[in-house]
Design a protein around this motif. Structure first.
Motif, PDB file in Angstrom:
ATOM      1  N   UNK A 216       0.835  -1.199   0.000  1.00 56.94           N
ATOM      2  CA  UNK A 216       0.000   0.000   0.000  1.00 56.94           C
ATOM      3  C   UNK A 216       0.874   1.255   0.000  1.00 56.94           C
ATOM      4  N   UNK A 217       1.900   1.243   0.842  1.00 55.67           N
ATOM      5  CA  UNK A 217       2.787   2.413   0.924  1.00 55.67           C
ATOM      6  C   UNK A 217       3.490   2.636  -0.417  1.00 55.67           C
ATOM      7  N   UNK A 218       3.992   1.544  -1.004  1.00 60.45           N
ATOM      8  CA  UNK A 218       4.758   1.683  -2.246  1.00 60.45           C
ATOM      9  C   UNK A 218       3.880   2.183  -3.398  1.00 60.45           C
ATOM     10  N   UNK A 219       2.592   1.813  -3.371  1.00 63.04           N
ATOM     11  CA  UNK A 219       1.735   2.254  -4.470  1.00 63.04           C
ATOM     12  C   UNK A 219       1.106   3.619  -4.187  1.00 63.04           C
ATOM     13  N   UNK A 220       1.387   4.171  -2.992  1.00 61.07           N
ATOM     14  CA  UNK A 220       0.643   5.357  -2.550  1.00 61.07           C
ATOM     15  C   UNK A 220       0.874   6.589  -3.420  1.00 61.07           C
ATOM     16  N   UNK A 221       2.015   6.683  -4.113  1.00 62.47           N
ATOM     17  CA  UNK A 221       2.236   7.921  -4.877  1.00 62.47           C
ATOM     18  C   UNK A 221       1.318   8.009  -6.088  1.00 62.47           C
ATOM     19  N   UNK A 222       0.574   6.929  -6.366  1.00 61.17           N
ATOM     20  CA  UNK A 222      -0.442   7.008  -7.420  1.00 61.17           C
ATOM     21  C   UNK A 222      -1.436   8.121  -7.093  1.00 61.17           C
ATOM     22  N   UNK A 223      -1.660   8.343  -5.806  1.00 56.76           N
ATOM     23  CA  UNK A 223      -2.630   9.355  -5.389  1.00 56.76           C
ATOM     24  C   UNK A 223      -2.161  10.765  -5.711  1.00 56.76           C
ATOM     25  N   UNK A 224      -0.887  10.910  -6.010  1.00 60.06           N
ATOM     26  CA  UNK A 224      -0.348  12.246  -6.246  1.00 60.06           C
ATOM     27  C   UNK A 224      -0.393  12.610  -7.727  1.00 60.06           C
ATOM     28  N   UNK A 225      -1.030  13.723  -8.032  1.00 60.72           N
ATOM     29  CA  UNK A 225      -1.006  14.234  -9.402  1.00 60.72           C
ATOM     30  C   UNK A 225       0.357  14.869  -9.672  1.00 60.72           C
ATOM     31  N   UNK A 226       0.597  15.246 -10.915  1.00 58.08           N
ATOM     32  CA  UNK A 226       1.850  15.948 -11.221  1.00 58.08           C
ATOM     33  C   UNK A 226       1.937  17.232 -10.396  1.00 58.08           C
ATOM     34  N   UNK A 227       0.813  17.943 -10.282  1.00 59.67           N
ATOM     35  CA  UNK A 227       0.821  19.206  -9.550  1.00 59.67           C
ATOM     36  C   UNK A 227       1.115  18.973  -8.066  1.00 59.67           C
ATOM     37  N   UNK A 228       0.482  17.948  -7.485  1.00 57.58           N
ATOM     38  CA  UNK A 228       0.717  17.656  -6.072  1.00 57.58           C
ATOM     39  C   UNK A 228       2.183  17.266  -5.853  1.00 57.58           C
TER      40      UNK A 228
END
Lengths: 285, 278
Positions: A106-118
């Motif tokens: 879950x932690x490793x996949x978490x950056x999916x939640x981040x858009x380019x802007x974020x």
């Protein structure tokens, strides 16, 4: 009306909604790009004159486009290999039957939640020359034209980690356990097993991923827009950044030709993707 | 035997240590953003920017809404995203159905033309498309933000793949029962391919919510900024109030984080389509 004719009519009717959007916002603008590239507008956009195909040569061979290609190409080199290596590292680490492994996945996949802007804002926190936590690290300083692109690239690498991880992990999980067991029985150690057995088996996945990451890098814009505004000294002006900032009437012709150039590059990369996918559909697994 | 067990345990510990280090690497940027968002900006800089919060102000997340007008930006993003996802689901379902179950002249050619749009990202067609939107008077408006994304080759392809898994006999049987194509689409095709529809919907949501370049090009007034575009101002804010901007960035990622937590299976399946067969 015959049954066949009715079926055909229904078929076209179902395609109409999509076709309108595609014609209006995909094919018509492509045609417009060529028209724009063949004309030169004045400052206010009230008059234009024919400049012809030589304009294409001038722009595509010109300093601005070449600079954009060089910066974008460097961006590809900064983001894609590092992104792939880190993605494989994360996926291999998390592809184990261990207690609590789901939490790590879950932690490793978490950056999916981040858009380019974020992701860019998050890297403002880390790299901004005034307030960044790592502002003093010279290797990817955003205030130095020689290193700014690396800093920007770092934000992309981080942002894409989640996606890369998820895709590589799916690839690893598709490798049957028996393959690994057989290799172990043959006396392969873990390192040799990875490089000689696992890596070749997931190479199609990695190829696919590489193409996806290249296309992401070709479209890079928000990172530069937020982190550096194209600076310092234009060192982070990616191709899309240059196209975006060529919207004034007087620049439009140049912007249009640069966009066609980007289209050409995207086309080559996409075709490579199709060839890979096509081969996999026929002979894969 | 005992040493083997000992060794295995040691190995396992090392593996956990490695996992922990990698988790730290992934999470550190987010952690630092949380620290900065919570800290009182002046005090944080004066304290030498430590990796922990200084004079934490817990109301920063609500202040993002009152000071930063985040509510309006969330609304714009939500409306745009919902309209794009809904529109794409409709247009892609209809087109995919036609390409799978109907016979008509030039079907293959039209499918090829549809798929060709995959090679025309909005970045390429940006300049003329912005002109179209401007001449329609659609700058700073919902139609301007939404219309170009109401059709999708990717979605059409994905749903067609799903529909192809439906046995042809099912269609013939339903037609014998007197059902037309639209009834078959609604009662059989869509329910049967629900997992594919769900995966595509989740991906469409993620893409629409996260997009930056297009809204940046067709929005010139603060009122019409999506949440993503709103984040641009963070970098240029004065140090005194940039904590609000950092809080806004964390909040902007929240909807997708929830998607990741609650619809992980659909999301992962959508993202890995094409990467791994089956």
């Amino acid at each position: 009306m015959t049954r066949r004719a009715r079926e055909a009519l229904l078929g076209y009717a179902l395609l109409v909604p999509s076709a309108i959007v595609f014609a209006w916002f995909f094919f018509y603008p492509l045609y417009r790009l060529f028209v724009m590239g063949l004309h030169q507008q004045n400052r206010t956009g009230t008059a234009e004159r024919w400049v012809g195909w030589s304009h294409f040569g001038d722009v595509l061979g010109g300093e601005q486009f070449r600079e954009g290609v060089r910066i974008t190409g460097t961006y590809v080199l900064y983001t894609v290999p590092l992104g792939l290596v880190l993605g494989v590292l994360l996926a291999v680490a998390a592809n184990r039957r261990l207690k609590g492994i789901k939490v790590f996945q879950m932690i490793f996949s978490s950056t999916i939640a981040s858009s380019v802007a974020v992701a860019s804002v998050i890297f403002v926190v880390l790299l901004n020359p005034q307030i960044g936590y790592f502002a003093s690290v010279k290797m990817f300083s955003l205030s130095d034209p020689d290193t700014a692109l690396r800093g920007v690239a770092l934000s992309s690498v981080w942002q894409n980690l989640g996606l890369t991880f998820v895709i590589v992990l799916a690839g690893l999980q598709a490798v049957p356990d028996e393959v690994d067991e057989a290799a172990t029985l043959d006396g392969y150690g873990p390192v040799r097993r990875f490089f000689r057995v696992t890596l070749p088996l997931i190479s199609p996945t990695l190829m696919f991923l590489a193409v996806v990451l290249v296309i992401f890098a070709l479209q890079a814009f928000a990172q530069a827009d937020i982190l550096t505004q194209g600076g310092p000294l234009g060192s982070t002006e990616t191709l899309v950044w240059k196209i975006f900032n060529s919207q004034q009437p007087v620049d439009q012709g140049t912007g249009a030709v640069m966009a066609i150039g980007l289209f050409g590059i995207t086309l080559v990369v996409s075709l490579a993707q199709f060839l890979i996918l096509d081969r996999r559909v026929h002979y894969g697994n | 035997m005992a040493t083997d067990l000992h060794q295995a345990r040691w190995k396992k510990g090392a593996w956990y240590a490695g996992l922990g280090a990698l988790a730290l690497l992934v999470l550190f940027p987010v952690y630092m953003t949380i620290v900065r968002a919570l800290s009182q900006p002046r005090a944080y800089v004066q304290a030498g920017q430590p990796p922990w919060p200084v004079h934490p102000e817990w109301d920063v997340f609500t202040r993002a809404f009152t000071d930063g007008d985040l509510g309006r930006k969330f609304l714009v993003s939500a409306v745009v995203t919902v309209c794009i996802v809904g529109g794409q689901l409709i247009t892609a379902t209809l087109a995919a159905y036609a390409f799978t179950f109907l016979q008509f002249p030039f079907r293959r050619l039209l499918f090829f033309v549809f798929m060709a749009t995959l090679m025309l990202p909005i970045e390429v067609t940006l300049i003329p498309n912005v002109q179209t939107i401007r001449s329609l008077g659609w700058l700073n408006s919902y139609p301007g933000l939404i219309t170009p994304f109401l059709a999708t080759a990717f979605g059409t392809f994905l749903l067609r793949q799903g529909f192809r898994g439906i046995p042809r006999d099912l269609l013939d049987a339903s037609q014998l029962d007197g059902f037309g194509h639209l009834a078959f689409l609604r009662r059989v095709a869509i329910p049967v391919t629900r997992p594919v529809v769900a995966s595509f919907g989740v991906i469409a949501f993620l893409t629409a919510w996260n997009q930056y370049t297009w809204p940046r090009a067709v929005v010139t007034e603060g009122r019409w900024e999506t949440i993503q575009i709103g984040l641009r101002t963070v970098a240029t804010q004065t140090i005194d109030r940039n904590n609000v901007g950092f809080a806004a960035a964390l909040l902007a990622a929240l909807p997708i984080l929830l998607l990741l937590i609650f619809l992980q299976r659909q999301l992962v399946r959508g993202l890995t389509t094409g990467a791994v067969k089956g």
